[in-house]
Write a protein that holds these residues in place. Structure first.
Motif, short mmCIF file in Angstrom:
data_model
loop_
_atom_site.label_atom_id
_atom_site.label_comp_id
_atom_site.label_asym_id
_atom_site.label_seq_id
_atom_site.Cartn_x
_atom_site.Cartn_y
_atom_site.Cartn_z
N LEU A 175 0.83 -1.21 0.00
CA LEU A 175 0.00 0.00 0.00
C LEU A 175 0.86 1.25 0.00
CD1 LEU A 175 -2.84 1.18 0.11
CD2 LEU A 175 -2.73 1.04 2.62
N LEU A 176 1.96 1.23 0.75
CA LEU A 176 2.82 2.41 0.81
C LEU A 176 3.46 2.69 -0.55
CD1 LEU A 176 2.37 2.08 3.85
CD2 LEU A 176 4.76 2.74 4.19
N SER A 177 3.90 1.64 -1.23
CA SER A 177 4.49 1.82 -2.55
C SER A 177 3.48 2.39 -3.54
CB SER A 177 5.03 0.48 -3.08
OG SER A 177 6.11 0.04 -2.29
N MET A 178 2.21 2.03 -3.34
CA MET A 178 1.16 2.51 -4.22
C MET A 178 0.81 3.97 -3.96
SD MET A 178 0.40 0.07 -6.27
CE MET A 178 -1.13 0.68 -6.96
N MET A 179 1.04 4.45 -2.73
CA MET A 179 0.57 5.77 -2.36
C MET A 179 1.68 6.82 -2.23
SD MET A 179 -2.44 4.82 0.36
CE MET A 179 -3.13 6.45 0.21
N VAL A 180 2.93 6.38 -2.21
CA VAL A 180 4.03 7.32 -2.05
C VAL A 180 4.10 8.26 -3.25
CG1 VAL A 180 5.74 5.79 -3.15
CG2 VAL A 180 6.49 7.50 -1.47
N THR A 181 4.38 9.54 -3.01
CA THR A 181 4.47 10.52 -4.10
C THR A 181 5.85 10.45 -4.75
OG1 THR A 181 5.35 12.32 -2.74
CG2 THR A 181 2.94 12.04 -2.79
N PRO A 182 6.01 11.02 -5.94
CA PRO A 182 7.32 11.02 -6.59
C PRO A 182 8.42 11.63 -5.73
CG PRO A 182 5.62 11.61 -8.17
CD PRO A 182 4.95 11.56 -6.84
N GLU A 183 8.14 12.75 -5.09
CA GLU A 183 9.15 13.43 -4.28
C GLU A 183 9.50 12.62 -3.04
OE1 GLU A 183 6.44 14.85 -5.55
OE2 GLU A 183 7.46 16.00 -7.14
N GLN A 184 8.49 12.05 -2.39
CA GLN A 184 8.74 11.22 -1.21
C GLN A 184 9.58 9.99 -1.59
OE1 GLN A 184 4.72 10.39 -0.05
NE2 GLN A 184 4.43 12.33 1.03
N PHE A 185 9.25 9.39 -2.71
CA PHE A 185 9.98 8.21 -3.14
C PHE A 185 11.43 8.56 -3.48
CE2 PHE A 185 11.21 5.21 -6.60
CZ PHE A 185 11.27 4.07 -5.82
N ALA A 186 11.63 9.68 -4.16
CA ALA A 186 12.98 10.09 -4.55
C ALA A 186 13.85 10.31 -3.31
CB ALA A 186 12.93 11.36 -5.39
N ARG A 187 13.31 10.99 -2.31
CA ARG A 187 14.08 11.26 -1.09
C ARG A 187 14.45 9.97 -0.37
NH1 ARG A 187 10.37 15.70 -0.70
NH2 ARG A 187 8.99 14.48 0.67
N ALA A 188 13.59 8.96 -0.50
CA ALA A 188 13.84 7.70 0.19
C ALA A 188 14.81 6.80 -0.57
CB ALA A 188 12.52 6.97 0.43
N VAL A 189 14.59 6.65 -1.87
CA VAL A 189 15.33 5.64 -2.62
C VAL A 189 16.82 5.97 -2.73
CG1 VAL A 189 15.05 6.62 -4.95
CG2 VAL A 189 15.17 4.12 -4.63
N VAL A 190 17.19 7.25 -2.71
CA VAL A 190 18.61 7.60 -2.81
C VAL A 190 19.38 7.20 -1.55
CG1 VAL A 190 18.24 9.49 -4.43
CG2 VAL A 190 18.22 9.96 -1.97
N LEU A 191 18.68 6.84 -0.49
CA LEU A 191 19.34 6.43 0.74
C LEU A 191 19.73 4.95 0.71
CD1 LEU A 191 17.06 8.21 3.39
CD2 LEU A 191 19.21 9.03 2.40
N ASP A 192 19.34 4.24 -0.35
CA ASP A 192 19.60 2.81 -0.40
C ASP A 192 21.10 2.51 -0.31
OD1 ASP A 192 18.21 0.09 -1.01
OD2 ASP A 192 19.95 0.11 -2.34
N LYS A 193 21.93 3.40 -0.84
CA LYS A 193 23.38 3.18 -0.84
C LYS A 193 23.96 3.13 0.58
CE LYS A 193 24.44 8.12 -1.47
NZ LYS A 193 23.03 8.56 -1.57
N GLN A 194 23.20 3.59 1.56
CA GLN A 194 23.69 3.60 2.93
C GLN A 194 23.63 2.22 3.57
OE1 GLN A 194 21.67 6.62 5.21
NE2 GLN A 194 22.24 8.28 3.82
#
Length: 255
Positions: free
Chosen positions: A62-81
């Motif tokens: 559900l979260l993946s379906m509802m996350v906005t583009p900006e919210q997703f961008a801020r989150a996904v770039v942290l994957d390298k950590q």
């Protein structure tokens, strides 16, 4: 801050990712999707990523379906950590979000490139597909011609690779030389091939940034191999021996 967000963050800290996702999903179950969307903006990007990293293709998040583009961008770039990364799984997580609505895919891709580390994240997205990507862009076909400088035993020099990219890394060249008659529907795979098609056709600036990053990675590897295989020159060896000799003399004096 909403109590559910605090509770979810605490659950993530103790490793209960599924519990954290349920706490947030319960907001939608109890108060509707709009209520969840209103509080998602307050969820820390690292917490949002922790939940989305548990991507499972067999079920819809559900979260993946509802996350906005900006919210997703801020989150996904942290994957390298994350110390342990599965880049194939990361690509699956990204695909689950950006292709949930094919009409909005570019709207989800663009903000990623605007975030610090976003270009690197998208380069990681294409991990293991570099040869396929370069061939697809050059030939717009599904066939892959081996590129010597990408193989582990390739003997291409960094100068030769630069020359290749001088020709390749140009939208004008690709537009002139490549048969991009393929439509999106013909390459649609909800994966890397459709993503590179969209970047090329709808986000050309981001496409160039991506190719530049991929190019830099290839060159860095080639230059590293050159330095590793380059024999030590006589002058460098002589300087090294002189330095060792001086060290020995100093130790004898001290004794």
């Amino acid at each position: 801050m909403h109590p559910a967000i605090i509770n979810a963050s605490q659950l993530i800290l103790v490793g209960d990712i599924l519990g954290a996702e349920k706490v947030l999903s319960d907001i939608a179950d109890q108060h509707g999707d709009t209520a969840l969307m209103q509080i998602l903006g307050d969820v820390a990007p690292k917490d949002l990523l922790a939940i989305m990293r548990e991507y499972d293709s067999s079920k819809e998040s559900l979260l993946s379906m509802m996350v906005t583009p900006e919210q997703f961008a801020r989150a996904v770039v942290l994957d390298k950590q994350y110390g342990e990364r599965n880049k194939d799984k990361m690509r699956g997580m990204i695909n689950a979000v950006i292709y949930k609505n094919p009409d909005l895919t570019s709207e989800y891709l663009e903000p990623i490139f605007k975030e610090a580390g976003g270009v690197e994240t998208m380069a990681d997205y294409f991990y293991g597909r570099l040869e396929d990507v370069l061939n697809f862009v050059m030939h717009a076909s599904n066939t892959t011609t081996p590129l010597p400088f990408l193989s582990d035993d390739g003997d291409s020099t960094s100068d030769e690779i630069r020359e290749f990219f001088n020709v390749f890394h140009s939208l004008e060249h690709i537009l002139d030389k490549t048969n991009w008659s393929y439509t999106r529907s013909e390459v649609a795979d909800n994966d890397w091939k459709e993503t590179i098609w969209l970047l090329f056709h709808e986000l050309p600036d981001e496409f160039e940034l991506l190719i530049g990053e991929l190019q830099g990675r290839v060159l860095m590897r080639a230059m590293h191999n050159e330095r590793r295989s380059k024999p030590i020159s006589d002058s460098a060896l002589e300087s090294l021996m002189q330095a060792i000799s001086k060290t020995d003399d100093a130790e004898e004096s001290a004794i």
